[in-house]
Design an enzyme around this catalytic site. Structure first.
Site, mmCIF file in Angstrom:
data_model
loop_
_atom_site.group_PDB
_atom_site.id
_atom_site.type_symbol
_atom_site.label_atom_id
_atom_site.label_comp_id
_atom_site.label_asym_id
_atom_site.label_seq_id
_atom_site.Cartn_x
_atom_site.Cartn_y
_atom_site.Cartn_z
ATOM 1 N N ASP A 71 0.804 -1.215 0.000
ATOM 2 C CA ASP A 71 0.000 0.000 0.000
ATOM 3 C C ASP A 71 0.845 1.277 0.000
ATOM 4 O OD1 ASP A 71 -2.833 1.339 0.821
ATOM 5 O OD2 ASP A 71 -1.191 2.250 1.945
ATOM 6 N N ALA A 114 -5.042 2.452 -0.435
ATOM 7 C CA ALA A 114 -4.913 1.671 -1.672
ATOM 8 C C ALA A 114 -5.382 0.242 -1.437
ATOM 9 C CB ALA A 114 -3.470 1.692 -2.163
ATOM 10 N N ASP A 115 -4.998 -0.336 -0.317
ATOM 11 C CA ASP A 115 -5.477 -1.672 0.041
ATOM 12 C C ASP A 115 -6.989 -1.678 0.227
ATOM 13 O OD1 ASP A 115 -3.189 -3.233 0.015
ATOM 14 O OD2 ASP A 115 -2.714 -2.908 2.118
ATOM 15 N N LEU A 116 -7.493 -0.721 0.982
ATOM 16 C CA LEU A 116 -8.917 -0.707 1.300
ATOM 17 C C LEU A 116 -9.769 -0.499 0.056
ATOM 18 C CD1 LEU A 116 -8.753 1.393 4.588
ATOM 19 C CD2 LEU A 116 -9.093 -1.071 4.386
ATOM 20 N N GLY A 135 -9.795 -3.624 -1.956
ATOM 21 C CA GLY A 135 -10.744 -4.553 -1.361
ATOM 22 C C GLY A 135 -12.174 -4.216 -1.730
#
Length: 406
Positions: free
Chosen positions: A150, A182-184, A187
């Site tokens: 991220d 970025a990860d969230l 997801g």
């Protein structure tokens, strides 16, 4: 009132993810009622199990071994400890995949091929399966084989170039967001893609491969800043707490603290100027429209800054609310959970946990009138459901399970 089952009741998900982007996606699916079977490495599990302190507390206030980070993204799931690096373990996961509707994985590109758990191998045994791969850079392109995290994606994908104080001011320079956005967002985009593929399957009867990349999602979520660049050829720069396209839309210092003023149109600007005792400003051609205010930002903002310093923060918040001007405080997270609106919306849930007794979780924001989100249990212990799943889903005997887990 009679409630219907959660929206994804009857859908089964095989979760081969760890850290955040993948687990965030599968937690969404679990919240929506899907049965999520999370496969973890025996003895170690998801990397984030070790990302502490802090850890969940037991009923005596003592630390458990369960990291809060892991708990944030894995509620409502079943944990099955299987070593996919062994032929037997990989075979069991393939057998589970035959019974699932969705598989989500975030191994490096090609990393599951040697275990027979890649898309083509799974498609051959379950053509109706929706298979979602989450990587840093996607399945194609010159960076496909690179690992992606991220923080580096926020930098590479442009977010840090527009986040942080202006370079010409104290504290200026690139800044990452306070959570792994970025990860969230990956997801969340993955969840959307999976649900769309699930709907498409009702027509075709077939699954498909969904290729999700953190970098793609980071670029996509630049939203208006993308078009600010694409329409002008000029890359937006950091603007601190100001907005590139709206004025005034920023943090202001009051006499005793700070608050956010978020003026979204010219009518709100007129009301705002009345409240702060500057009623003539909207009649000034330089400030009459938002476009003019953006162009003349450097002239207008000092006038507003001086006015805002004349009263206390809470005075402004109350006066602006009465006038219908969007404004708000800058809360710490403890203040967030003490906020009456956050409480009224049930954003804190306490769920059963095998070692903590009860564990707090930040709730899902999804609200359904008749098929509500599920809250069954907090994030599972490593391998907590191994015996149950292997017995009920694959028909393994107690002896076979013991042999496998020793």
């Amino acid at each position: 009132m009679s409630l219907r089952p959660a929206p994804l009741t009857g859908i089964r998900v095989l979760d081969l993810t760890r850290v955040l982007a993948g687990p965030w996606c599968t937690q969404n699916l679990a919240d929506l009622g899907a049965e999520v079977i999370k496969i973890e490495r025996p003895g170690a599990g998801d990397d984030t199990r070790g990302w502490g302190p802090p850890y969940l507390k037991d009923s005596h206030g003592k630390d458990t071994t369960e990291a809060a980070y892991y708990a944030s993204a894995n509620r409502n799931k079943q944990s099955v400890a299987i070593d996919i690096a062994t032929e037997r373990g990989a075979g069991l996961v393939r057998e589970l995949a035959k019974q699932c509707d969705i598989l989500v994985e975030n191994f490096k590109v090609g990393g599951l091929l040697k275990y027979g758990l890649d898309y083509e191998s799974i498609k051959a045994i379950n053509p109706a399966l929706i298979y979602c791969s989450i990587t840093g850079f996607g399945q194609t392109g010159p960076y496909a084989s690179r690992p992606g995290y991220d923080f580096m994606i926020q930098g590479m994908g442009g977010l840090m170039s527009i986040t942080g104080e202006r370079d010409d001011l104290n504290g200026g320079g690139p800044q990452k967001a306070g959570v792994a956005v970025a990860d969230l967002m990956t997801g969340m985009y993955s969840t959307v893609g999976i649900l769309a593929a699930l709907h498409e399957r009702t027509r075709s009867g077939l699954g498909q491969h969904i290729d999700m990349a953190l970098l793609d999602c980071q670029v996509a979520m630049l939203a208006n800043q993308n078009l600010n660049y694409l329409t002008t050829g000029v890359a937006p720069q950091r603007a601190g707490n100001a907005h590139q396209n709206l004025v005034p839309y920023q943090v202001f210092a009051a006499a005793d603290g700070h608050l956010i003023v978020a003026v979204g149109n010219d009518t709100q600007f007129k009301a705002y100027c009345q409240v702060i005792g500057r009623p003539a400003l909207p009649d000034d051609v330089r400030f009459k429209t938002n476009s003019n205010r953006v162009i003349n930002r450097e002239t207008l903002i000092p006038l507003l800054v001086a006015a805002m310093k004349t009263q206390a923060r809470d005075y402004w918040l109350e006066a602006l609310e009465r006038a219908g001007v969007p404004a708000g405080p800058i809360n710490t997270i403890d203040q967030v959970y003490d906020n009456p609106q956050v409480k009224a919306r049930g954003m804190l849930q306490n769920l059963p946990h095998s070692s903590a007794g009860r564990a707090p979780v930040g709730a899902s924001p999804l609200r359904f009138s008749d098929s509500p989100v599920n809250y069954h249990h907090a994030a599972p212990l490593l391998g907590e459901h191994t015996e149950q799943v292997l017995r009920e889903r694959l028909g393994l005997s107690v002896e076979e399970i013991q042999e496998l887990t020793q």
